[in-house]
Structures are given as structure tokens and as C-alpha cells.
Write a protein that holds these residues in place. Structure first.
Motif, PDB file in Angstrom:
ATOM      1  N   ASP A  29       0.862  -1.188   0.000  1.00  0.00           N
ATOM      2  CA  ASP A  29       0.000   0.000   0.000  1.00  0.00           C
ATOM      3  C   ASP A  29       0.898   1.236   0.000  1.00  0.00           C
ATOM      4  O   ASP A  29       1.599   1.483   0.972  1.00  0.00           O
ATOM      5  CB  ASP A  29      -0.886  -0.020   1.239  1.00  0.00           C
ATOM      6  CG  ASP A  29      -1.775   1.196   1.364  1.00  0.00           C
ATOM      7  OD1 ASP A  29      -1.786   2.056   0.457  1.00  0.00           O
ATOM      8  OD2 ASP A  29      -2.472   1.294   2.388  1.00  0.00           O
ATOM      9  N   PRO A  30       0.869   2.021  -1.049  1.00  0.00           N
ATOM     10  CA  PRO A  30       1.777   3.173  -1.140  1.00  0.00           C
ATOM     11  C   PRO A  30       1.350   4.401  -0.342  1.00  0.00           C
ATOM     12  O   PRO A  30       1.982   5.437  -0.441  1.00  0.00           O
ATOM     13  CB  PRO A  30       1.774   3.474  -2.643  1.00  0.00           C
ATOM     14  CG  PRO A  30       0.411   3.057  -3.090  1.00  0.00           C
ATOM     15  CD  PRO A  30       0.074   1.846  -2.250  1.00  0.00           C
ATOM     16  N   SER A  31       0.307   4.301   0.472  1.00  0.00           N
ATOM     17  CA  SER A  31      -0.128   5.470   1.236  1.00  0.00           C
ATOM     18  C   SER A  31       0.931   5.862   2.261  1.00  0.00           C
ATOM     19  O   SER A  31       1.818   5.081   2.590  1.00  0.00           O
ATOM     20  CB  SER A  31      -1.469   5.204   1.923  1.00  0.00           C
ATOM     21  OG  SER A  31      -1.337   4.209   2.909  1.00  0.00           O
ATOM     22  N   ALA A  32       0.847   7.080   2.750  1.00  0.00           N
ATOM     23  CA  ALA A  32       1.861   7.605   3.672  1.00  0.00           C
ATOM     24  C   ALA A  32       1.983   6.754   4.930  1.00  0.00           C
ATOM     25  O   ALA A  32       3.075   6.484   5.398  1.00  0.00           O
ATOM     26  CB  ALA A  32       1.538   9.046   4.038  1.00  0.00           C
ATOM     27  N   ILE A  33       0.882   6.349   5.503  1.00  0.00           N
ATOM     28  CA  ILE A  33       0.901   5.488   6.681  1.00  0.00           C
ATOM     29  C   ILE A  33       0.132   4.232   6.316  1.00  0.00           C
ATOM     30  O   ILE A  33      -1.072   4.269   6.136  1.00  0.00           O
ATOM     31  CB  ILE A  33       0.263   6.172   7.909  1.00  0.00           C
ATOM     32  CG1 ILE A  33       1.050   7.419   8.277  1.00  0.00           C
ATOM     33  CG2 ILE A  33       0.200   5.198   9.078  1.00  0.00           C
ATOM     34  CD1 ILE A  33       0.462   8.199   9.428  1.00  0.00           C
ATOM     35  N   SER A  34       0.849   3.127   6.196  1.00  0.00           N
ATOM     36  CA  SER A  34       0.211   1.896   5.731  1.00  0.00           C
ATOM     37  C   SER A  34       0.236   0.825   6.811  1.00  0.00           C
ATOM     38  O   SER A  34       1.266   0.546   7.403  1.00  0.00           O
ATOM     39  CB  SER A  34       0.910   1.367   4.486  1.00  0.00           C
ATOM     40  OG  SER A  34       0.310   0.139   4.107  1.00  0.00           O
ATOM     41  N   TYR A  35      -0.914   0.220   7.006  1.00  0.00           N
ATOM     42  CA  TYR A  35      -1.050  -0.884   7.945  1.00  0.00           C
ATOM     43  C   TYR A  35      -1.159  -2.224   7.212  1.00  0.00           C
ATOM     44  O   TYR A  35      -1.466  -3.230   7.802  1.00  0.00           O
ATOM     45  CB  TYR A  35      -2.257  -0.657   8.848  1.00  0.00           C
ATOM     46  CG  TYR A  35      -2.030   0.509   9.777  1.00  0.00           C
ATOM     47  CD1 TYR A  35      -1.411   0.320  10.999  1.00  0.00           C
ATOM     48  CD2 TYR A  35      -2.375   1.807   9.405  1.00  0.00           C
ATOM     49  CE1 TYR A  35      -1.159   1.388  11.842  1.00  0.00           C
ATOM     50  CE2 TYR A  35      -2.128   2.877  10.246  1.00  0.00           C
ATOM     51  CZ  TYR A  35      -1.515   2.667  11.456  1.00  0.00           C
ATOM     52  OH  TYR A  35      -1.253   3.722  12.283  1.00  0.00           O
ATOM     53  N   ALA A  36      -0.892  -2.215   5.913  1.00  0.00           N
ATOM     54  CA  ALA A  36      -0.989  -3.407   5.077  1.00  0.00           C
ATOM     55  C   ALA A  36       0.380  -4.067   4.959  1.00  0.00           C
ATOM     56  O   ALA A  36       1.066  -3.956   3.947  1.00  0.00           O
ATOM     57  CB  ALA A  36      -1.540  -3.038   3.694  1.00  0.00           C
ATOM     58  N   VAL A  37       0.783  -4.783   5.988  1.00  0.00           N
ATOM     59  CA  VAL A  37       2.112  -5.395   6.043  1.00  0.00           C
ATOM     60  C   VAL A  37       2.187  -6.609   5.114  1.00  0.00           C
ATOM     61  O   VAL A  37       1.300  -7.454   5.112  1.00  0.00           O
ATOM     62  CB  VAL A  37       2.454  -5.817   7.484  1.00  0.00           C
ATOM     63  CG1 VAL A  37       3.767  -6.571   7.545  1.00  0.00           C
ATOM     64  CG2 VAL A  37       2.492  -4.595   8.385  1.00  0.00           C
ATOM     65  N   THR A  38       3.284  -6.670   4.350  1.00  0.00           N
ATOM     66  CA  THR A  38       3.540  -7.827   3.490  1.00  0.00           C
ATOM     67  C   THR A  38       4.781  -8.602   3.915  1.00  0.00           C
ATOM     68  O   THR A  38       5.003  -9.705   3.451  1.00  0.00           O
ATOM     69  CB  THR A  38       3.711  -7.403   2.014  1.00  0.00           C
ATOM     70  OG1 THR A  38       4.732  -6.421   1.931  1.00  0.00           O
ATOM     71  CG2 THR A  38       2.397  -6.862   1.448  1.00  0.00           C
ATOM     72  N   ASP A  39       5.594  -8.009   4.788  1.00  0.00           N
ATOM     73  CA  ASP A  39       6.792  -8.693   5.284  1.00  0.00           C
ATOM     74  C   ASP A  39       7.201  -8.049   6.607  1.00  0.00           C
ATOM     75  O   ASP A  39       7.584  -6.885   6.629  1.00  0.00           O
ATOM     76  CB  ASP A  39       7.932  -8.597   4.268  1.00  0.00           C
ATOM     77  CG  ASP A  39       9.157  -9.415   4.660  1.00  0.00           C
ATOM     78  OD1 ASP A  39       9.250  -9.875   5.826  1.00  0.00           O
ATOM     79  OD2 ASP A  39      10.030  -9.592   3.795  1.00  0.00           O
ATOM     80  N   TYR A  40       7.109  -8.813   7.673  1.00  0.00           N
ATOM     81  CA  TYR A  40       7.444  -8.294   9.006  1.00  0.00           C
ATOM     82  C   TYR A  40       8.939  -8.202   9.250  1.00  0.00           C
ATOM     83  O   TYR A  40       9.372  -7.650  10.251  1.00  0.00           O
ATOM     84  CB  TYR A  40       6.807  -9.159  10.096  1.00  0.00           C
ATOM     85  CG  TYR A  40       5.321  -8.964  10.205  1.00  0.00           C
ATOM     86  CD1 TYR A  40       4.795  -7.833  10.814  1.00  0.00           C
ATOM     87  CD2 TYR A  40       4.439  -9.896   9.681  1.00  0.00           C
ATOM     88  CE1 TYR A  40       3.432  -7.637  10.922  1.00  0.00           C
ATOM     89  CE2 TYR A  40       3.066  -9.712   9.783  1.00  0.00           C
ATOM     90  CZ  TYR A  40       2.576  -8.583  10.400  1.00  0.00           C
ATOM     91  OH  TYR A  40       1.222  -8.388  10.497  1.00  0.00           O
ATOM     92  N   ARG A  41       9.747  -8.749   8.344  1.00  0.00           N
ATOM     93  CA  ARG A  41      11.202  -8.737   8.520  1.00  0.00           C
ATOM     94  C   ARG A  41      11.895  -7.842   7.494  1.00  0.00           C
ATOM     95  O   ARG A  41      13.073  -8.015   7.207  1.00  0.00           O
ATOM     96  CB  ARG A  41      11.741 -10.159   8.456  1.00  0.00           C
ATOM     97  CG  ARG A  41      11.312 -10.977   9.670  1.00  0.00           C
ATOM     98  CD  ARG A  41      11.743 -12.414   9.557  1.00  0.00           C
ATOM     99  NE  ARG A  41      11.368 -13.153  10.745  1.00  0.00           N
ATOM    100  CZ  ARG A  41      10.177 -13.666  10.971  1.00  0.00           C
ATOM    101  NH1 ARG A  41       9.216 -13.531  10.089  1.00  0.00           N
ATOM    102  NH2 ARG A  41       9.915 -14.326  12.085  1.00  0.00           N
ATOM    103  N   ALA A  42      11.152  -6.906   6.953  1.00  0.00           N
ATOM    104  CA  ALA A  42      11.713  -5.951   5.986  1.00  0.00           C
ATOM    105  C   ALA A  42      11.082  -4.586   6.224  1.00  0.00           C
ATOM    106  O   ALA A  42       9.921  -4.490   6.631  1.00  0.00           O
ATOM    107  CB  ALA A  42      11.438  -6.411   4.559  1.00  0.00           C
ATOM    108  N   VAL A  43      11.859  -3.530   5.981  1.00  0.00           N
ATOM    109  CA  VAL A  43      11.310  -2.181   6.096  1.00  0.00           C
ATOM    110  C   VAL A  43      10.727  -1.773   4.752  1.00  0.00           C
ATOM    111  O   VAL A  43      11.041  -2.354   3.712  1.00  0.00           O
ATOM    112  CB  VAL A  43      12.374  -1.154   6.554  1.00  0.00           C
ATOM    113  CG1 VAL A  43      12.874  -1.490   7.946  1.00  0.00           C
ATOM    114  CG2 VAL A  43      13.511  -1.047   5.568  1.00  0.00           C
ATOM    115  N   ARG A  44       9.889  -0.754   4.805  1.00  0.00           N
ATOM    116  CA  ARG A  44       9.278  -0.236   3.586  1.00  0.00           C
ATOM    117  C   ARG A  44      10.367   0.259   2.633  1.00  0.00           C
ATOM    118  O   ARG A  44      11.169   1.119   2.999  1.00  0.00           O
ATOM    119  CB  ARG A  44       8.360   0.936   3.914  1.00  0.00           C
ATOM    120  CG  ARG A  44       7.101   0.544   4.611  1.00  0.00           C
ATOM    121  CD  ARG A  44       6.255   1.747   4.869  1.00  0.00           C
ATOM    122  NE  ARG A  44       5.888   2.408   3.609  1.00  0.00           N
ATOM    123  CZ  ARG A  44       4.790   3.119   3.439  1.00  0.00           C
ATOM    124  NH1 ARG A  44       3.961   3.293   4.436  1.00  0.00           N
ATOM    125  NH2 ARG A  44       4.537   3.686   2.285  1.00  0.00           N
TER     126      ARG A  44
END
Length: 157
Positions: free
Chosen positions: A50-65
Motif C-alpha cells: 500500500d503506497p499510502s503515507a501510513i500503511s497498515y498493510a504489512v507484506t513482510d514483518y522482517r523488511a522495512v518499507r
């Protein structure tokens, strides 16, 4: 208690050379050297679709945006905050994942289901599927993910 809010995540001045959001934030810590600032609150930092400024749609908990910078940029941000006497507070998203998270297809049993078998989500957030903490695998994975994020920003409040 005073609250000072200084937003510098999720935007980039397009008139200057490209740098990560984390890198550009480092220059702004001098502003927070004023009395009254005790902590930096980081919107969710995990990888997202999710490219929004604040995203709660996590796709990987071991990587940063990726659009915020690298893991090294994130660690540098945390270190600089600590050097300025600031604590780091991370908005951790451990209630749900994006439908785009690999688990959604590979491990559907890790998600809560409605009585009709459809994925459960809150409000109208159909893209954010609730994790099922009744599953031992979910608890184990999320504990590991939490420890990874804490290690990445050591000394996080």
C-alpha cells in the motif's frame, strides 16, 4: 506533559535529490533538540503493498518499507534518535496483514474466518485480514517478527 508533533515520514521534497525518508529525517533531529521532545513515533515501518503515507498493510514483518529506505537507513535513524536523547516508538501492526502477504495464500489457516469461511477483517478494511492468534504458528511468527523489529531499532520504547 507536552506533546510536540513533527511529521517527517511519508513525504519527500521532490526538488532535492532522491534520498530515503529515513535519511531525510536525520537532518530534522536538530529541530527536536528543543525541550519538550522525548520520543519519535514511527508510523508502520514494515514492507507494504500500500503506497499510502501510513500503511497498515504489512507484506513482510522482517523488511522495512522500500519507499522509506533500507534496513541500514532505519537503523541509522534509530541510532541518531538515541544520540539526541530520543526514544523510538514504532507503530507495530500485529493484528492483521495485507491480503498481499505471502501467508494469505500459503497459510490460510493463520487467518480468522467468518462463519461462511470468508476472511475476517474489521470495518471496511477488506484488504487487511485478521490474524488468528489461536494458532500457535501465528503466535510464534509474530513473536519472532516483533523481536526482529526491536532488534532493528534497539532501545525502542
Amino acid at each position: 506533559m507536552q506533546v510536540g508533533i513533527l511529521q517527517f515520514f511519508g513525504w519527500r521534497d521532490r526538488s532535492v535529490p532522491l534520498q530515503s525518508v529515513y535519511q531525510s529525517a536525520l537532518d530534522r533531529f536538530v529541530i527536536m533538540d528543543q525541550p519538550g521532545y522525548d520520543a519519535v513515533w514511527l508510523a508502520p515501518v514494515n514492507a507494504t503493498d500500500d503506497p499510502s503515507a501510513i500503511s497498515y498493510a504489512v507484506t513482510d514483518y522482517r523488511a522495512v518499507r522500500a519507499d522509506y529506505g533500507t534496513q541500514a537507513d532505519f537503523k541509522a535513524l534509530a541510532a541518531e534518535a538515541h544520540a539526541h536523547g530520543l526514544k523510538v516508538v514504532i507503530d507495530v501492526v500485529h493484528n492483521h496483514t495485507s491480503k498481499g502477504h505471502p501467508w494469505f495464500k500459503a497459510h490460510p489457516e493463520r487467518y480468522m474466518r467468518n462463519p461462511d469461511g470468508t476472511p475476517q477483517f474489521y470495518f471496511d478494511w477488506a484488504h487487511l485480514i485478521n490474524l488468528d492468534y489461536g494458532q500457535a504458528a501465528v503466535r510464534r511468527e509474530m513473536t519472532d517478527a516483533f523481536e526482529f523489529n526491536i532488534d532493528a531499532a534497539w532501545n525502542v520504547v
